[in-house]
Design a protein around this motif. Structure first.
Motif, PDB file in Angstrom:
ATOM      1  N   GLY A 106       1.588  33.591  54.875  1.00 58.52           N
ATOM      2  CA  GLY A 106       1.746  33.298  53.463  1.00 58.52           C
ATOM      3  C   GLY A 106       0.465  32.781  52.850  1.00 58.52           C
ATOM      4  O   GLY A 106      -0.615  33.076  53.336  1.00 58.52           O
ATOM      5  N   LEU A 107       0.572  32.011  51.806  1.00 58.41           N
ATOM      6  CA  LEU A 107      -0.610  31.558  51.084  1.00 58.41           C
ATOM      7  C   LEU A 107      -0.669  30.050  51.025  1.00 58.41           C
ATOM      8  O   LEU A 107       0.036  29.431  50.257  1.00 58.41           O
ATOM      9  N   GLN A 157      10.802  30.393  42.367  1.00 60.17           N
ATOM     10  CA  GLN A 157      10.030  30.901  43.498  1.00 60.17           C
ATOM     11  C   GLN A 157      10.079  29.929  44.668  1.00 60.17           C
ATOM     12  O   GLN A 157      10.111  30.311  45.810  1.00 60.17           O
ATOM     13  N   TRP A 182       5.350  27.633  52.642  1.00 66.36           N
ATOM     14  CA  TRP A 182       4.087  28.334  52.505  1.00 66.36           C
ATOM     15  C   TRP A 182       3.160  27.779  53.557  1.00 66.36           C
ATOM     16  O   TRP A 182       2.634  26.699  53.418  1.00 66.36           O
ATOM     17  N   HIS A 229      11.208  30.909  48.356  1.00 69.55           N
ATOM     18  CA  HIS A 229      10.275  30.831  49.472  1.00 69.55           C
ATOM     19  C   HIS A 229      10.389  29.494  50.179  1.00 69.55           C
ATOM     20  O   HIS A 229       9.423  28.920  50.622  1.00 69.55           O
ATOM     21  N   ARG A 232       0.419  25.932  47.201  1.00 66.07           N
ATOM     22  CA  ARG A 232       0.565  26.236  45.790  1.00 66.07           C
ATOM     23  C   ARG A 232       2.021  26.559  45.541  1.00 66.07           C
ATOM     24  O   ARG A 232       2.549  27.523  46.066  1.00 66.07           O
ATOM     25  N   TRP A 278       4.863  27.584  42.708  1.00 65.08           N
ATOM     26  CA  TRP A 278       4.957  28.121  41.360  1.00 65.08           C
ATOM     27  C   TRP A 278       6.116  27.450  40.662  1.00 65.08           C
ATOM     28  O   TRP A 278       6.159  26.248  40.553  1.00 65.08           O
TER      29      TRP A 278
END
Lengths: 121, 149
Positions: free
Chosen positions: B7-8, B129, B137, B133, B123, B125
């Motif tokens: 992921g990010l 989201q 992350w 998720h 991060r 959102w």
């Protein structure tokens, strides 16, 4: 030195779209295959390589296109995909600034711990 | 598929020669945060910091610009989780520039020499989201960079 997340609203919105598009594993797979292809890949090859139905691929490709991460271009009977590095670079830049800040902060923490040590002895 | 798995997010890990309890103090006391939480110890003038380290409490850290034409930067956020001396979680933003919609997680694990610190900056959102998720992350910049590597 301190990283700035986003000063302008348009950049912020663009980043939201980029991160939003990248937040799906299937879309990252599409982007990875398209980005590592030596020449612009066709949509049918891309469907094969990612084991997606053309319909599903279309859906994900549209989301990536909307985020400015890739473009589908019709060439003859085939549609080919090109990846736009600039949009991804912006996301990477954001991450890099955060990384630079925290890397520096943890270095400072190292130095601070040593400083405290010296004061004690 | 490294990217799908990670992921990010941004993760940094370090070993320190101090006990987890001491590390916890350095992260949760205004005086200590003002002293070290900056990109470099030498180049910066003293920061000012307020920190109310309890769940729902807030912090505010102003790092003065290095030169006269460089603006002061103020990081701010709210404490979300405190499990001393192991887990610290807080929101993170930059005043007037970025709302505190990102989150920092500090994990401290004891080692023979002292402690191992893991910093994760995620991060987030919107709530929608976030719910979708909820798996979390995790991941690294390298995996995103690997896409082009």
């Amino acid at each position: 030195m301190v990283y700035q997340l986003a000063e302008r609203a348009p950049e912020d919105e663009r980043l939201d779209r980029v991160f939003g598009a990248l937040a799906h594993p299937a879309r990252r797979a599409v982007l990875r295959v398209a980005a590592t292809s030596p020449a612009p890949i066709t949509m049918s090859e891309l469907a094969d390589r990612t084991r997606m139905s053309p319909q599903l691929l279309n859906k994900h490709a549209a989301a990536l296109e909307q985020a400015g991460l890739m473009t589908r271009v019709a060439r003859g009977r085939e549609r080919r995909v090109t990846v736009d590095a600039a949009a991804l670079d912006e996301a990477l830049d954001w991450m890099n600034r955060a990384r630079a800040f925290w890397g520096g902060a943890l270095d400072s923490l190292d130095a601070y711990v040593e400083e405290l040590d010296r004061e004690q002895t | 598929m490294t990217i799908a798995d990670t992921g990010l997010a941004l993760t940094l890990e370090r070993d320190y020669r101090i006990a987890p309890e001491r590390m916890w103090e350095l992260w949760t006391t205004a005086e200590h945060l003002a002293a070290w939480l900056k990109p470099s110890l030498d180049r910066y003038k003293p920061s000012t910091c307020e920190a109310d380290a309890r769940v729902g409490g807030t912090y505010r850290l102003t790092i003065p610009g290095v030169t006269a034409d460089e603006p002061d930067m103020t990081a701010y956020g709210t404490y979300l989780e405190l499990d001393p001396p192991r887990t610290l979680r807080f929101t993170w933003g930059w005043e007037d520039m970025a709302p505190d919609t990102t989150e920092v997680i500090i994990e401290i694990a004891p080692t023979d020499e002292g402690c191992h610190l893991t910093l994760t900056h995620v991060r987030l959102w919107d709530e929608d989201q976030r719910a979708r998720h909820a798996e979390g992350w995790t991941g690294t910049l390298e995996s995103l960079a690997a896409l082009y590597g």
